[in-house]
Design a protein around this motif. Structure first.
Motif, PDB file in Angstrom:
ATOM      1  N   TYR A  47       0.828  -1.203   0.000  1.00 48.42           N
ATOM      2  CA  TYR A  47       0.000   0.000   0.000  1.00 48.42           C
ATOM      3  C   TYR A  47       0.865   1.256   0.000  1.00 48.42           C
ATOM      4  O   TYR A  47       0.639   2.186  -0.777  1.00 48.42           O
ATOM      5  CB  TYR A  47      -0.939  -0.023   1.216  1.00 48.42           C
ATOM      6  CG  TYR A  47      -1.601   1.300   1.497  1.00 48.42           C
ATOM      7  CD1 TYR A  47      -2.634   1.769   0.682  1.00 48.42           C
ATOM      8  CD2 TYR A  47      -1.197   2.086   2.563  1.00 48.42           C
ATOM      9  CE1 TYR A  47      -3.241   2.994   0.934  1.00 48.42           C
ATOM     10  CE2 TYR A  47      -1.798   3.306   2.826  1.00 48.42           C
ATOM     11  CZ  TYR A  47      -2.813   3.759   2.009  1.00 48.42           C
ATOM     12  OH  TYR A  47      -3.405   4.969   2.252  1.00 48.42           O
ATOM     13  N   ARG A  48       1.860   1.293   0.884  1.00 45.34           N
ATOM     14  CA  ARG A  48       2.700   2.487   0.965  1.00 45.34           C
ATOM     15  C   ARG A  48       3.550   2.666  -0.292  1.00 45.34           C
ATOM     16  O   ARG A  48       3.786   3.794  -0.730  1.00 45.34           O
ATOM     17  CB  ARG A  48       3.596   2.441   2.215  1.00 45.34           C
ATOM     18  CG  ARG A  48       2.862   2.604   3.530  1.00 45.34           C
ATOM     19  CD  ARG A  48       1.883   3.766   3.584  1.00 45.34           C
ATOM     20  NE  ARG A  48       2.492   5.043   3.223  1.00 45.34           N
ATOM     21  CZ  ARG A  48       1.820   6.078   2.719  1.00 45.34           C
ATOM     22  NH1 ARG A  48       0.531   6.022   2.530  1.00 45.34           N
ATOM     23  NH2 ARG A  48       2.458   7.198   2.414  1.00 45.34           N
ATOM     24  N   LEU A  49       4.018   1.551  -0.895  1.00 44.80           N
ATOM     25  CA  LEU A  49       4.747   1.661  -2.160  1.00 44.80           C
ATOM     26  C   LEU A  49       3.865   2.291  -3.231  1.00 44.80           C
ATOM     27  O   LEU A  49       4.307   3.167  -3.987  1.00 44.80           O
ATOM     28  CB  LEU A  49       5.228   0.281  -2.630  1.00 44.80           C
ATOM     29  CG  LEU A  49       6.461  -0.276  -1.939  1.00 44.80           C
ATOM     30  CD1 LEU A  49       6.648  -1.742  -2.297  1.00 44.80           C
ATOM     31  CD2 LEU A  49       7.687   0.523  -2.297  1.00 44.80           C
ATOM     32  N   GLN A  50       2.627   1.855  -3.275  1.00 50.07           N
ATOM     33  CA  GLN A  50       1.683   2.439  -4.245  1.00 50.07           C
ATOM     34  C   GLN A  50       1.487   3.918  -3.974  1.00 50.07           C
ATOM     35  O   GLN A  50       1.473   4.726  -4.912  1.00 50.07           O
ATOM     36  CB  GLN A  50       0.337   1.727  -4.173  1.00 50.07           C
ATOM     37  CG  GLN A  50       0.319   0.372  -4.832  1.00 50.07           C
ATOM     38  CD  GLN A  50      -1.071  -0.233  -4.790  1.00 50.07           C
ATOM     39  OE1 GLN A  50      -1.751  -0.168  -3.770  1.00 50.07           O
ATOM     40  NE2 GLN A  50      -1.480  -0.824  -5.898  1.00 50.07           N
ATOM     41  N   GLN A  51       1.320   4.290  -2.708  1.00 54.21           N
ATOM     42  CA  GLN A  51       1.095   5.688  -2.367  1.00 54.21           C
ATOM     43  C   GLN A  51       2.303   6.558  -2.722  1.00 54.21           C
ATOM     44  O   GLN A  51       2.156   7.661  -3.222  1.00 54.21           O
ATOM     45  CB  GLN A  51       0.770   5.844  -0.875  1.00 54.21           C
ATOM     46  CG  GLN A  51      -0.525   5.186  -0.455  1.00 54.21           C
ATOM     47  CD  GLN A  51      -1.713   5.784  -1.175  1.00 54.21           C
ATOM     48  OE1 GLN A  51      -1.938   6.980  -1.153  1.00 54.21           O
ATOM     49  NE2 GLN A  51      -2.503   4.938  -1.804  1.00 54.21           N
ATOM     50  N   LEU A  52       3.492   6.046  -2.463  1.00 58.39           N
ATOM     51  CA  LEU A  52       4.702   6.802  -2.712  1.00 58.39           C
ATOM     52  C   LEU A  52       5.045   6.939  -4.198  1.00 58.39           C
ATOM     53  O   LEU A  52       5.446   8.009  -4.656  1.00 58.39           O
ATOM     54  CB  LEU A  52       5.892   6.179  -1.972  1.00 58.39           C
ATOM     55  CG  LEU A  52       5.946   6.417  -0.475  1.00 58.39           C
ATOM     56  CD1 LEU A  52       6.982   5.507   0.167  1.00 58.39           C
ATOM     57  CD2 LEU A  52       6.272   7.865  -0.196  1.00 58.39           C
ATOM     58  N   PHE A  53       4.916   5.839  -4.927  1.00 57.73           N
ATOM     59  CA  PHE A  53       5.416   5.825  -6.284  1.00 57.73           C
ATOM     60  C   PHE A  53       4.343   5.912  -7.363  1.00 57.73           C
ATOM     61  O   PHE A  53       4.614   6.352  -8.460  1.00 57.73           O
ATOM     62  CB  PHE A  53       6.266   4.580  -6.518  1.00 57.73           C
ATOM     63  CG  PHE A  53       7.521   4.573  -5.675  1.00 57.73           C
ATOM     64  CD1 PHE A  53       8.507   5.526  -5.851  1.00 57.73           C
ATOM     65  CD2 PHE A  53       7.693   3.612  -4.697  1.00 57.73           C
ATOM     66  CE1 PHE A  53       9.657   5.531  -5.084  1.00 57.73           C
ATOM     67  CE2 PHE A  53       8.852   3.609  -3.925  1.00 57.73           C
ATOM     68  CZ  PHE A  53       9.839   4.573  -4.113  1.00 57.73           C
ATOM     69  N   ASP A  54       3.138   5.493  -7.047  1.00 54.32           N
ATOM     70  CA  ASP A  54       2.070   5.521  -8.052  1.00 54.32           C
ATOM     71  C   ASP A  54       1.086   6.640  -7.800  1.00 54.32           C
ATOM     72  O   ASP A  54       0.246   6.931  -8.637  1.00 54.32           O
ATOM     73  CB  ASP A  54       1.326   4.184  -8.087  1.00 54.32           C
ATOM     74  CG  ASP A  54       2.233   3.022  -8.442  1.00 54.32           C
ATOM     75  OD1 ASP A  54       3.294   3.260  -9.044  1.00 54.32           O
ATOM     76  OD2 ASP A  54       1.884   1.882  -8.099  1.00 54.32           O
TER      77      ASP A  54
END
Length: 155
Positions: A146-153
């Motif tokens: 979830y956090r990867l998506q928020q940060l990068f996407d």
């Protein structure tokens, strides 16, 4: 009612205490050590969460149960009320203290490990594996995703 708590499960104890204190229910608490002698080998066994316990070992732990007093239940429930009323989204156990933090709290850790945005499924899996291995802080894989998506996407 018998419940076992340790580590991050303290938040669950505080929540349950709030329910039990209102209903005047009696519960018992089982202390689960995070490091203890392995029951069948000459070695130490370390756990980070209750799910790592072998179910066959629970009988011995249950023998150590102690009654939680109504006064203690009330005190625990105050801890839950404080956490529950906090405006931040995430509850963590940091250095033995329960805190309420924003969901972006662990983002610097992610950025320290993941230098380029993962674009493919295998890259996401590899990044999550790196985060789980580097930061053994009992955060589930879905949280890192979830956090990867928020940060990068930006999703």
């Amino acid at each position: 009612m018998l419940c076992a708590f340790g580590g991050l499960d303290v938040i669950g104890l505080w929540w349950l205490a709030g329910l039990c204190a209102k209903q005047k229910l009696s519960i018992q608490q089982v202390h689960v050590p995070t490091v203890f002698p392995h029951p069948t080998q000459s070695a130490l066994y370390k756990i980070t969460k209750l799910g790592e316990l072998d179910p066959d070992w629970l009988d011995a732990l249950v023998q150590t149960a102690t009654t939680v007093t109504v006064r203690d239940l009330t005190a625990f429930s105050y801890g839950w009320q404080n956490l529950h009323s906090a405006t931040n989204e995430v509850r963590i156990l940091l250095n033995g203290e329960l805190l309420s933090v924003p969901e972006t709290y662990f983002d610097p850790l992610i950025l320290a490990q993941v230098k380029t945005p993962p674009r493919t499924f295998p890259e996401h899996v590899k990044a999550i594996g790196r985060l789980l291995g580097e930061y053994q802080i009992s955060l589930p894989d879905w949280w890192w995703h979830y956090r990867l998506q928020q940060l990068f996407d930006g999703k």
